[in-house]
Design a protein around this motif. Structure first.
Motif, PDB file in Angstrom:
ATOM      1  N   ILE A 377       0.843  -1.200   0.000  1.00 59.95           N
ATOM      2  CA  ILE A 377       0.000   0.000   0.000  1.00 59.95           C
ATOM      3  C   ILE A 377       0.879   1.251   0.000  1.00 59.95           C
ATOM      4  N   ALA A 378       1.894   1.265   0.863  1.00 56.82           N
ATOM      5  CA  ALA A 378       2.798   2.416   0.939  1.00 56.82           C
ATOM      6  C   ALA A 378       3.536   2.615  -0.376  1.00 56.82           C
ATOM      7  N   GLU A 379       3.993   1.517  -0.981  1.00 54.36           N
ATOM      8  CA  GLU A 379       4.700   1.590  -2.265  1.00 54.36           C
ATOM      9  C   GLU A 379       3.812   2.210  -3.344  1.00 54.36           C
ATOM     10  N   CYS A 381       0.994   4.032  -2.994  1.00 59.87           N
ATOM     11  CA  CYS A 381       0.599   5.412  -2.690  1.00 59.87           C
ATOM     12  C   CYS A 381       1.737   6.387  -2.981  1.00 59.87           C
ATOM     13  N   LYS A 382       2.978   5.931  -2.794  1.00 61.83           N
ATOM     14  CA  LYS A 382       4.131   6.766  -3.136  1.00 61.83           C
ATOM     15  C   LYS A 382       4.144   7.062  -4.635  1.00 61.83           C
ATOM     16  N   LEU A 383       3.820   6.056  -5.448  1.00 67.72           N
ATOM     17  CA  LEU A 383       3.773   6.253  -6.896  1.00 67.72           C
ATOM     18  C   LEU A 383       2.621   7.187  -7.283  1.00 67.72           C
ATOM     19  N   ILE A 384       1.486   7.075  -6.597  1.00 63.39           N
ATOM     20  CA  ILE A 384       0.373   7.988  -6.853  1.00 63.39           C
ATOM     21  C   ILE A 384       0.782   9.422  -6.533  1.00 63.39           C
ATOM     22  N   GLN A 385       1.506   9.596  -5.430  1.00 63.80           N
ATOM     23  CA  GLN A 385       1.977  10.936  -5.057  1.00 63.80           C
ATOM     24  C   GLN A 385       2.916  11.497  -6.124  1.00 63.80           C
ATOM     25  N   ILE A 386       3.797  10.650  -6.650  1.00 61.12           N
ATOM     26  CA  ILE A 386       4.707  11.093  -7.717  1.00 61.12           C
ATOM     27  C   ILE A 386       3.903  11.557  -8.931  1.00 61.12           C
ATOM     28  N   ALA A 387       2.909  10.757  -9.312  1.00 56.93           N
ATOM     29  CA  ALA A 387       2.078  11.103 -10.467  1.00 56.93           C
ATOM     30  C   ALA A 387       1.291  12.394 -10.222  1.00 56.93           C
ATOM     31  N   LEU A 388       0.739  12.539  -9.031  1.00 56.91           N
ATOM     32  CA  LEU A 388      -0.010  13.750  -8.689  1.00 56.91           C
ATOM     33  C   LEU A 388       0.889  14.985  -8.732  1.00 56.91           C
ATOM     34  N   ASN A 389       2.109  14.843  -8.226  1.00 57.96           N
ATOM     35  CA  ASN A 389       3.033  15.973  -8.247  1.00 57.96           C
ATOM     36  C   ASN A 389       3.406  16.378  -9.655  1.00 57.96           C
ATOM     37  N   ARG A 390       3.552  15.380 -10.534  1.00 57.77           N
ATOM     38  CA  ARG A 390       3.854  15.691 -11.930  1.00 57.77           C
ATOM     39  C   ARG A 390       2.701  16.475 -12.569  1.00 57.77           C
ATOM     40  N   VAL A 391       1.482  16.031 -12.301  1.00 60.72           N
ATOM     41  CA  VAL A 391       0.313  16.712 -12.852  1.00 60.72           C
ATOM     42  C   VAL A 391       0.227  18.126 -12.299  1.00 60.72           C
ATOM     43  N   LYS A 392       0.442  18.268 -11.001  1.00 59.14           N
ATOM     44  CA  LYS A 392       0.369  19.580 -10.353  1.00 59.14           C
ATOM     45  C   LYS A 392       1.432  20.532 -10.938  1.00 59.14           C
TER      46      LYS A 392
END
Length: 396
Positions: A377-379, A381-392
């Protein structure tokens, strides 16, 4: 293989994800290049115990060595199917004691609708706007999304919409209504929960009017929300329960369950009121039985509450407006469908499987195997955060 995939196999969209699969194990899918993909979708909630769970695989192998298909549904006594129906009954309220096994969720919906009309002698079926119950003609008739239905009309007559969570619309349930069919938690609409004792009020109105309540648990069933079935959260019991998806541990199956008295009506007037060749297939039933045994003999279902909390903690981000759902039936809601698609496709490249919801474009589906670990789950969610930051960053 990609060329042959597009040339010979029918597609459902013009832009499928087209990931070439080599094998899958646990929470991971491996493509033919050797890259592994952490699976946060579980075959759209179907792989309850992850990919190739040892107990499920062993049950399949044992059954394959005995016999495969031998006779149409309901004629021969086949151990895996009988034991599956029995174990379901032991884990359901007393009134839900007889199960009809079929091949998919939408087929189970068809059987449930037929049974309701046969049991009541009425024809009117009510369904919820933004509902999704499958894609065969009967199931589409109770789909609450006209854009998806228009190309295939006319559909089954005497089916009318109500608004989910609307107390005013409860008055549409009358002595003319055979059944109202609802998803316990609306899936394609965006993981919408019943509010203000809505299901209790539906149940009361059904009792007053002699209407049957059909609950579709094809997606939330089999532990996904922290109970074996989601209706257990809401203090009611349906007349007909429909299941599928996660029931088979990755194998194709569906079922509808009712009382013995009601289900027996399919035996006469007319005889063979509902029939299927491959429903209750012994290999599929063996996989489903192993899945249900694993869920009921371990604390896998109870773990979903803690895992939900972990997801909610790790998915805090300016682009995520809320996380909807319960247990491991979650949707991260963003501001626009375009953002959702950017995140899903970015995560595909990062090695994380996410997906969309049918009718709510702003949702990012998160429905991993119930067996997913905290580290996985942590792994993810970390990838989701990376993707969200790229979009942002791209928005600035």
């Amino acid at each position: 293989m990609i060329e042959d995939f597009f040339k010979y196999q029918a597609q459902t969209t013009s832009h499928p994800l087209a990931l070439e699969i080599s094998h899958a194990k646990g929470s991971y899918i491996y493509d033919t290049s050797g890259k592994k993909h952490l699976d946060f979708v579980a075959g759209v909630s179907a792989c309850t115990l992850g990919h190739c769970h040892p107990r499920v695989v062993s049950a399949i192998k044992d059954q394959v060595e005995k016999y495969l298909h031998v006779m149409v549904y309901g004629e021969y006594i086949q151990e895996s199917a009988v034991e599956l129906a029995k174990l379901l009954s032991e884990n359901l309220p007393k009134s839900l004691n007889t199960t009809y096994l079929v091949n998919s969720g939408t087929e189970a919906i068809e059987g449930a609708l037929k049974l309701a009309r046969r049991a009541t002698g009425r024809t009117q079926i009510l369904y919820a706007n933004n509902a999704y119950h499958g894609n065969t003609m009967g199931s589409m008739s109770v789909m609450g999304y006209e854009e998806r239905k228009n190309a295939f009309k006319p559909l089954v007559p005497d089916c009318f919409p109500v608004n989910f969570n609307s107390e005013a619309d409860l008055q549409k349930i009358t002595s003319e209504t055979a059944a109202i069919i609802l998803e316990t938690i609306q899936g394609g609409a965006g993981f919408i929960h019943p509010e203000n004792d809505y299901l209790k009020k539906v149940r009361q109105r059904c009792d007053e009017s002699g209407t049957l309540l059909i609950l579709d648990e094809i997606q939330p069933g089999f532990g996904r929300t922290g109970k074996l079935f989601a209706f257990e959260h809401f203090g009611i019991v349906p007349d007909i329960l429909v299941m599928g998806k996660g029931m088979g541990g990755g194998m194709p199956i569906g079922a509808f369950t009712a009382s013995h008295e009601v289900m027996a009506l399919l035996q006469d007037n007319p005889k063979l009121g509902h029939i299927t060749t491959f429903g209750g297939n012994p290999v599929i039933a063996a996989a489903a039985l192993a899945t249900l045994q694993e869920l009921t003999e371990t604390d896998i279902i109870e773990q979903t509450f803690q895992k939900e909390k972990l997801f909610r903690k790790l998915l805090e981000h300016p682009l995520i407006k809320e996380v909807r759902g319960r247990g491991l039936m979650l949707a991260a809601m963003v501001e626009t469908p375009e953002i959702a698609t950017e995140v899903i496709l970015a995560c595909k490249e990062l090695g994380l499987v996410l997906f969309w919801l049918l009718f709510e474009g702003r949702a990012i589906r998160i429905t991993p195997p119930l067996t997913i670990s905290n580290d996985e789950i942590a792994e993810g969610c970390k990838l989701i955060q990376i993707a969200l930051n790229r979009v942002k960053s791209s928005q600035n």
